[in-house]
Structures are given as C-alpha cells and as structure tokens.
Design a protein around this motif. Structure first.
Motif, PDB file in Angstrom:
ATOM      1  N   GLU A 253       0.823  -1.210   0.000  1.00  0.00           N
ATOM      2  CA  GLU A 253       0.000   0.000   0.000  1.00  0.00           C
ATOM      3  C   GLU A 253       0.860   1.264   0.000  1.00  0.00           C
ATOM      4  O   GLU A 253       0.527   2.254  -0.637  1.00  0.00           O
ATOM      5  N   GLU A 254       1.962   1.215   0.750  1.00  0.00           N
ATOM      6  CA  GLU A 254       2.856   2.372   0.816  1.00  0.00           C
ATOM      7  C   GLU A 254       3.537   2.615  -0.522  1.00  0.00           C
ATOM      8  O   GLU A 254       3.726   3.755  -0.938  1.00  0.00           O
ATOM      9  N   LYS A 255       3.924   1.551  -1.181  1.00  0.00           N
ATOM     10  CA  LYS A 255       4.611   1.669  -2.468  1.00  0.00           C
ATOM     11  C   LYS A 255       3.656   2.115  -3.578  1.00  0.00           C
ATOM     12  O   LYS A 255       4.062   2.763  -4.527  1.00  0.00           O
ATOM     13  N   LYS A 256       2.372   1.771  -3.431  1.00  0.00           N
ATOM     14  CA  LYS A 256       1.383   2.113  -4.451  1.00  0.00           C
ATOM     15  C   LYS A 256       0.777   3.497  -4.222  1.00  0.00           C
ATOM     16  O   LYS A 256       0.712   4.316  -5.128  1.00  0.00           O
ATOM     17  N   LEU A 257       0.311   3.766  -2.993  1.00  0.00           N
ATOM     18  CA  LEU A 257      -0.388   5.006  -2.691  1.00  0.00           C
ATOM     19  C   LEU A 257       0.530   6.119  -2.205  1.00  0.00           C
ATOM     20  O   LEU A 257       0.214   7.288  -2.362  1.00  0.00           O
ATOM     21  N   GLY A 258       1.638   5.728  -1.597  1.00  0.00           N
ATOM     22  CA  GLY A 258       2.555   6.713  -1.045  1.00  0.00           C
ATOM     23  C   GLY A 258       2.045   7.288   0.261  1.00  0.00           C
ATOM     24  O   GLY A 258       0.978   6.919   0.761  1.00  0.00           O
ATOM     25  N   GLN A 259       2.822   8.201   0.822  1.00  0.00           N
ATOM     26  CA  GLN A 259       2.464   8.855   2.065  1.00  0.00           C
ATOM     27  C   GLN A 259       3.326  10.090   2.266  1.00  0.00           C
ATOM     28  O   GLN A 259       4.322  10.292   1.578  1.00  0.00           O
ATOM     29  N   LYS A 260       2.891  10.897   3.225  1.00  0.00           N
ATOM     30  CA  LYS A 260       3.632  12.110   3.573  1.00  0.00           C
ATOM     31  C   LYS A 260       4.876  11.727   4.363  1.00  0.00           C
ATOM     32  O   LYS A 260       4.813  10.932   5.297  1.00  0.00           O
ATOM     33  N   LEU A 261       5.994  12.323   3.978  1.00  0.00           N
ATOM     34  CA  LEU A 261       7.250  12.142   4.688  1.00  0.00           C
ATOM     35  C   LEU A 261       7.771  13.538   5.013  1.00  0.00           C
ATOM     36  O   LEU A 261       7.796  14.407   4.136  1.00  0.00           O
ATOM     37  N   GLU A 262       8.147  13.755   6.263  1.00  0.00           N
ATOM     38  CA  GLU A 262       8.717  15.044   6.675  1.00  0.00           C
ATOM     39  C   GLU A 262      10.164  14.838   7.097  1.00  0.00           C
ATOM     40  O   GLU A 262      10.507  13.807   7.682  1.00  0.00           O
ATOM     41  N   VAL A 263      10.985  15.840   6.823  1.00  0.00           N
ATOM     42  CA  VAL A 263      12.394  15.802   7.197  1.00  0.00           C
ATOM     43  C   VAL A 263      12.734  17.109   7.916  1.00  0.00           C
ATOM     44  O   VAL A 263      12.503  18.199   7.386  1.00  0.00           O
ATOM     45  N   ASP A 264      13.273  16.991   9.116  1.00  0.00           N
ATOM     46  CA  ASP A 264      13.860  18.130   9.821  1.00  0.00           C
ATOM     47  C   ASP A 264      15.370  17.954   9.734  1.00  0.00           C
ATOM     48  O   ASP A 264      15.882  16.856  10.007  1.00  0.00           O
ATOM     49  N   ALA A 265      16.063  19.004   9.358  1.00  0.00           N
ATOM     50  CA  ALA A 265      17.525  18.954   9.275  1.00  0.00           C
ATOM     51  C   ALA A 265      18.110  20.009  10.202  1.00  0.00           C
ATOM     52  O   ALA A 265      17.864  21.206  10.033  1.00  0.00           O
ATOM     53  N   GLU A 266      18.852  19.550  11.183  1.00  0.00           N
ATOM     54  CA  GLU A 266      19.541  20.441  12.117  1.00  0.00           C
ATOM     55  C   GLU A 266      21.019  20.425  11.736  1.00  0.00           C
ATOM     56  O   GLU A 266      21.681  19.383  11.825  1.00  0.00           O
ATOM     57  N   LEU A 267      21.516  21.579  11.289  1.00  0.00           N
ATOM     58  CA  LEU A 267      22.886  21.679  10.799  1.00  0.00           C
ATOM     59  C   LEU A 267      23.735  22.456  11.801  1.00  0.00           C
ATOM     60  O   LEU A 267      23.333  23.529  12.257  1.00  0.00           O
ATOM     61  N   THR A 268      24.899  21.923  12.124  1.00  0.00           N
ATOM     62  CA  THR A 268      25.819  22.617  13.021  1.00  0.00           C
ATOM     63  C   THR A 268      26.906  23.268  12.182  1.00  0.00           C
ATOM     64  O   THR A 268      27.672  22.589  11.478  1.00  0.00           O
ATOM     65  N   TYR A 269      26.935  24.602  12.248  1.00  0.00           N
ATOM     66  CA  TYR A 269      27.894  25.395  11.488  1.00  0.00           C
ATOM     67  C   TYR A 269      28.182  26.636  12.330  1.00  0.00           C
ATOM     68  O   TYR A 269      27.252  27.308  12.788  1.00  0.00           O
ATOM     69  N   PRO A 270      29.452  26.955  12.578  1.00  0.00           N
ATOM     70  CA  PRO A 270      29.792  28.049  13.497  1.00  0.00           C
ATOM     71  C   PRO A 270      29.599  29.440  12.873  1.00  0.00           C
ATOM     72  O   PRO A 270      30.559  30.133  12.528  1.00  0.00           O
ATOM     73  N   ILE A 271      28.348  29.871  12.746  1.00  0.00           N
ATOM     74  CA  ILE A 271      28.076  31.160  12.114  1.00  0.00           C
ATOM     75  C   ILE A 271      28.684  32.329  12.895  1.00  0.00           C
ATOM     76  O   ILE A 271      29.017  33.356  12.313  1.00  0.00           O
ATOM     77  N   GLU A 272      28.843  32.128  14.196  1.00  0.00           N
ATOM     78  CA  GLU A 272      29.428  33.198  15.013  1.00  0.00           C
ATOM     79  C   GLU A 272      30.845  33.530  14.562  1.00  0.00           C
ATOM     80  O   GLU A 272      31.296  34.672  14.677  1.00  0.00           O
ATOM     81  N   LEU A 273      31.551  32.538  14.039  1.00  0.00           N
ATOM     82  CA  LEU A 273      32.930  32.725  13.587  1.00  0.00           C
ATOM     83  C   LEU A 273      33.052  32.910  12.083  1.00  0.00           C
ATOM     84  O   LEU A 273      33.952  33.606  11.612  1.00  0.00           O
TER      85      LEU A 273
END
Length: 111
Positions: free
Chosen positions: A12-32
């Motif tokens: 059913e998932e392969k045929k009808l599909g479904q909603k997928l959400e992705v949260d991405a938390e990136l660590t990058y030293p913007i202060e520097l």
C-alpha cells in the motif's frame, strides 16, 4: 520539509505513497564564519532544501531508517563545511493497527 513519497515495506505504501517530513539540524559556526553578510560564508538553506528534495523524491527505500542514514551521508558529502547534522524523518499514514500521528527516526553524524 514535507514530501509525498513511496517509501515503505507494505504494498500500500509503495502504491499510494504517504507524507514524509524531514527536519535537518545543521551545526555550522556562524558566530565565527559569517562576518561580511555574504552567502559564501555560510550554507545556503535553498541549496540544502534542494539536495534533500532531490534525494527524497528520487530514492525509495523499504525502511525510513535507510532514508535517514543515506540522506545523512549525502548531506555530509555535499556540504563539507557543516560540522554535524541531525535528521529527523517522520512518516505519516503508516498502514499498521494503532493510534498514532507518525513514525519518526532520528540520526546524527559529524566530521
């Protein structure tokens, strides 16, 4: 980020599909690193979104664990200035008995 995908073990998932959400938390030293109000000194959110969208919409897996792990590796390769990444991948409308909002996997990786 939200996408309509065809990931899952069940037919059913392969045929009808479904909603997928992705949260991405990136660590990058913007202060520097970000001192001149210049996009070249940081990581472009638009580029990260496009990388995630391209990956999610062009790859299908049985397991969202595989989605999370493979996407994590793709992002670490594509953005070498990012120090660490945490991804949360949520899948809705999972065809199993029970009352819940979603299923969520979290993975993290760093240099």
């Amino acid at each position: 980020m939200s996408f309509h995908t065809y990931n899952g073990v069940f037919a059913e998932e392969k045929k009808l599909g479904q909603k997928l959400e992705v949260d991405a938390e990136l660590t990058y030293p913007i202060e520097l690193k970000v001192v001149h109000d210049d996009l070249n000194e940081t990581v472009s959110y638009a580029d990260v979104y496009q990388t995630v969208a391209d990956f999610i919409l062009n790859n299908n897996y049985d397991l969202i664990e595989s989605v999370a792990n493979q996407l994590l590796q793709r992002l670490l390769e594509a953005y070498p200035t990012i120090e660490a990444i945490t991804l949360r991948v949520r899948k809705y409308s999972v065809p199993i008995a029970g009352i819940f909002d979603n299923i969520e996997i979290e993975v993290s990786g760093s240099r």
